[in-house]
Design an enzyme around this catalytic site. Structure first.
Site, mmCIF file in Angstrom:
data_model
loop_
_atom_site.group_PDB
_atom_site.id
_atom_site.type_symbol
_atom_site.label_atom_id
_atom_site.label_comp_id
_atom_site.label_asym_id
_atom_site.label_seq_id
_atom_site.Cartn_x
_atom_site.Cartn_y
_atom_site.Cartn_z
ATOM 1 N N HIS A 6 -68.596 56.078 58.844
ATOM 2 C CA HIS A 6 -67.552 56.287 57.846
ATOM 3 C C HIS A 6 -66.961 55.003 57.272
ATOM 4 O O HIS A 6 -66.367 55.026 56.190
ATOM 5 C CB HIS A 6 -66.418 57.126 58.464
ATOM 6 C CG HIS A 6 -65.681 57.963 57.479
ATOM 7 N ND1 HIS A 6 -65.446 57.573 56.177
ATOM 8 C CD2 HIS A 6 -65.106 59.177 57.589
ATOM 9 C CE1 HIS A 6 -64.771 58.508 55.542
ATOM 10 N NE2 HIS A 6 -64.554 59.487 56.366
ATOM 11 N N TYR B 237 -53.448 67.348 56.199
ATOM 12 C CA TYR B 237 -54.087 66.218 55.522
ATOM 13 C C TYR B 237 -55.203 66.761 54.642
ATOM 14 O O TYR B 237 -56.100 67.439 55.127
ATOM 15 C CB TYR B 237 -54.657 65.272 56.580
ATOM 16 C CG TYR B 237 -55.337 64.016 56.074
ATOM 17 C CD1 TYR B 237 -54.768 62.774 56.298
ATOM 18 C CD2 TYR B 237 -56.561 64.059 55.412
ATOM 19 C CE1 TYR B 237 -55.396 61.604 55.874
ATOM 20 C CE2 TYR B 237 -57.190 62.906 54.977
ATOM 21 C CZ TYR B 237 -56.602 61.681 55.212
ATOM 22 O OH TYR B 237 -57.223 60.534 54.781
ATOM 23 N N THR C 56 -59.506 56.437 49.246
ATOM 24 C CA THR C 56 -58.902 57.760 49.382
ATOM 25 C C THR C 56 -57.382 57.660 49.446
ATOM 26 O O THR C 56 -56.817 56.601 49.679
ATOM 27 C CB THR C 56 -59.391 58.471 50.658
ATOM 28 O OG1 THR C 56 -59.020 57.694 51.799
ATOM 29 C CG2 THR C 56 -60.900 58.676 50.632
#
EC number: 2.3.1.21
Length: 771
Positions: free
Chosen positions: A472, A588, A601
């Site tokens: 990630h 979230y 993001t």
């Protein structure tokens, strides 16, 4: 398997007459072709750098300016207002300016180039100013203002023709730093309905103290950083959220992506993998040449493309305090794992990319190889699944020299990692558990058949099904999704298969076989491997994953309800969670900030006061449909507005995160920031992007759908939910939780999501699709 075929550039023997060198012509030929390919890539990069540097200008536009200057001179019109004559005076005497004619031409060319460059600079700055306008996002659908229409025309005029991938990077605006009062106000608004009066009063007091005393100093430093940094968030986000994490990245950080699940092109494992790898390297070549078109919102507003730079040839290298991302400019091989053995598979023959049929042959050779794993080799990749400190120490102690370093380099310097699994997985609509088992295999496998540090691992199952496990830190899910759409579209509609399921064409039988990597793993290292495996296995065994396809409706019906599909699903998640847990929680939802340069993001706090009011009214069951519809629309409008604010740089959490980082650098304690950043996200959600590339017509091929992907739960007593609104009539959900929590159950929550979607749709009395 391949030890006898390892290529060497020369051999030598000692004779009475001295040392006799025997050069290998074949290897020298490959070295020559490799050098040629390397120089070609350099020249392409130089050319692209020049074209990108002058965009939206072009050589043609430069020539037009030169011709206009020369033409005006021919008609005795001095559009330079004497500048050409001034430049001519300053040109040195002698060659190549010997004649007055050549001096005049050179002067005109210099003047024209200056005018051209000034025009490019003006266009870029104007475009950056135009792209800073986000009013279009807040306008109602179908009610575009005159200002937005004029803005759209100007953006289109200044965007140029045929932009390359990175053409707009310097024209993208910087992510703005929100004001502290605005962020604090939005934060308090996001938690007021989740706290009782005493808790809220305490948090309000902390927030006021922070805003008045601590924040002004921190904000000054943050604004200062925003002036000189390309993006004031992204570097800290990558470092502190990802690379400095010392916990295992399997389940906690890595995520997975699924294959097409409703159609199947072939059952031949090596063939499907051959096509996929060829498509990936084709994509990489387009990436290197910047031939991929930038993603454009509404076909007009460019998204930042910088995350795509590290898609290939990238590995996360463990460190004791922090990891680093190692990115190489090129790699000519992939690393492959099968039955406990590691192999190196070359992707090129000289300068030519291997054809899919050649790659199929190479992978089939690995599948047919009967050799056993070396001692310690089978579970070696478990090191990447365990604690980061333990992996860093083992890497330093056992893999810093000799054959172990050479073999590890072959993996870490590969374009990407390939896992050839021995089991089969697919989605069977009649077997509800099949999709969940498939997802579990992609998320963590058996904890040692994925190299979790690579930018991504391409996973190939025995029946030809594919999938990805993605690290990630280097990028977010839409980036790997862009690649995956290209791969699946190329595989299905461009490469194809024979009637027997093999890749098209004939293989080259003289290709040297894949090279088996050699290890010398001592007992001490094997003990560390086993320890890491046990840590990873405990994590993997604790994950409950429930994946399902929701068939009653998709975005087609949701649009008939006149609401955003994302808002519809998010409100349904709030209703499902309240029914499941009997309470609300911080939620979230990931949104993107890629309209800004190097944006990644932002968080949308989707459990709002409006959504909780709707959920409570639904649960009470005493309200008329008209009242419930009104409450729902109010909640949906609030969610859409928050999503737009997050996308346009007015979010809450990234700003507070950066203020917290500044406070740590300055040694300033902030009870408010410490509490905000320690709040658990018991419901973490994400919508999966799709159709970023138009490889085919989805209306013509409605079954060519991937099932999206998923991730592990963020909180020990929480849920992770990803969803893909995959068409007009279906939605895929991936729900994760932990078996160790007595409060959560992924399947139970999935069933609540199903029911919540149906209940909300029933409010609008819109007919649903069969299924």
């Amino acid at each position: 398997m391949a030890e006898a075929h390892q290529a060497v550039a020369f051999q030598f023997t000692v004779t009475p007459e001295g040392v006799d060198f025997q050069l290998s012509r074949e290897v020298l030929k490959h070295i020559y072709l490799s050098v040629i390919r390397s120089w070609k890539k350099r020249l392409i990069r130089i050319k692209n750098g020049i074209l990108r540097g002058v965009y939206p200008g072009s050589p043609t536009s430069w020539l037009v300016v030169v011709m206009a200057t020369a033409g005006s001179s021919y008609y005795n019109v001095d559009i330079s207002m004497g500048l050409v004559y001034y430049i001519q005076r300053w040109l040195p005497e002698g060659r190549p300016y010997r004649t007055p004619y050549t001096r005049t031409l050179f002067s005109m060319a210099i003047f024209s180039t200056g005018v051209w460059m000034m025009g490019i600079f003006f266009f870029r700055q104007t475009l950056k100013l135009l792209l800073s306008y986000h009013g279009w996002m807040f306008e109602l659908h179908g009610q575009t203002s005159h200002l937005t229409r004029v803005w759209a025309v100007c953006v289109r005029l200044l965007s140029g023709r045929r932009p390359m991938l990175y053409s707009f990077q310097t024209s993208l605006p910087k992510l703005p730093v929100p004001s502290v009062p605005a962020t604090v106000h939005r934060y308090l608004e996001s938690v007021e309905h989740l706290l009782d009066d005493e808790q809220y009063y305490r948090m309000e007091t902390l927030a006021k103290e922070f805003e008045e005393k601590t924040a002004p100093r921190l904000q000054k430093y943050l604004v200062l950083k925003s002036w000189w940094a390309t993006n004031y968030v992204s570097d800290w986000w990558e470092e502190y959220v990802y690379l400095r994490g010392r916990n295992p990245i399997v389940v906690n950080s890595n995520y997975y992506v699924m294959d097409l699940v409703l159609v199947k092109n072939t059952d031949v494992q090596a063939a499907r993998l051959g096509n996929a790898v060829h498509a990936m390297i084709t994509y990489r070549r387009k990436l290197d040449r910047e031939e991929i078109k930038p993603v454009m919102a509404l076909g007009l507003v460019p998204m930042c493309s910088y995350q795509m730079e590290r898609m290939f040839n990238t590995t996360r290298i463990p460190g004791k305090d922090t990891d680093v991302l190692q990115h190489l400019p090129d790699s000519r091989h992939v690393a492959v794992y099968h039955k406990g053995r590691f192999f190196k598979v070359w992707l090129y023959e000289g300068s030519r990319l291997l054809k899919p049929r050649d790659l199929e042959m190479q992978f089939q050779r690995i599948l047919d190889d009967p050799s056993p794993p070396q001692p310690g080799e089978e579970r070696l990749a478990a090191l990447t699944a365990g604690g980061r400190v333990e992996w860093a120490q083992a890497r330093q102690a056992f893999f810093s020299s000799g054959k172990n370093k050479a073999a590890l380099d072959a993996i870490e310097r590969a374009a990407f990692f390939v896992a050839l699994d021995e089991e089969s997985h697919h989605y069977d609509p009649e077997d509800e558990a099949s999709l969940s088992l498939y997802g579990k295999a992609l998320l963590h496998g058996n904890c040692y058949n994925r190299w979790f540090d690579k930018s991504f691992t391409l996973i190939s199952f025995k029946n030809g099904q594919l999938g990805l496990n993605t690290e990630h830190a280097w990028a977010d899910a839409p980036i790997i999704g862009h690649l995956w759409e290209f791969v699946l579209g190329t595989d299905s509609f461009h490469l194809g298969y024979t009637e027997t399921g093999h890749c098209l064409g004939k293989p080259n039988p003289v290709l040297p076989p894949p090279q088996r990597l050699q290890w010398d793993i001592p007992k001490q290292c094997q003990a560390v491997i086993e320890s890491s495996y046990q840590v990873a296995k405990a994590l993997a065994d604790d994950v409950e994953l429930y994946c399902f396809q929701f068939l009653p409706f998709g975005k087609g019906l949701i649009k008939k309800c006149r609401t955003s599909p994302d808002a519809f699903v998010q409100i349904a998640l709030q209703l499902a969670h309240f029914r499941d847990r009997g309470k609300f929680c911080l939620t979230y939802e990931a949104s993107m900030t890629r309209m800004f340069r190097e944006g990644r993001t932002e968080t949308v706090r989707s459990c709002t006061r409006e959504s909780t009011a709707f959920v409570q009214a639904m649960v009470q069951g005493r309200h008329l449909n008209e009242d419930l519809q009104r409450l729902f629309r109010k909640a949906a409008e609030k969610h859409q507005n928050m999503y737009r604010l997050a996308m346009t740089g007015a979010g809450i959490d990234r700003h507070l995160f950066c203020l917290y980082v500044v406070s740590k650098y300055l040694g300033v304690e902030s009870p408010f920031l410490a509490e905000v950043l320690s709040e658990p996200w018991r419901l973490s959600t994400s919508q999966i992007a799709q159709f970023q590339i138009r490889m085919f017509d989805p209306n013509k091929y409605p079954k060519h759908l991937g099932a999206g992907g998923g991730f592990g739960p963020v909180a020990d007593d929480g849920y992770g939910v990803s969803y893909m609104i995959a068409g007009e009539n279906t939605i895929f959900f991936h729900v994760s939780s932990k078996f160790s929590s007595s409060e959560t159950n992924a399947q139970r929550f999935g069933n609540q999501i199903r029911q919540a979607l149906l209940d909300i749709a029933n409010l609008f009395q819109v007919p649903k699709a069969d299924g």
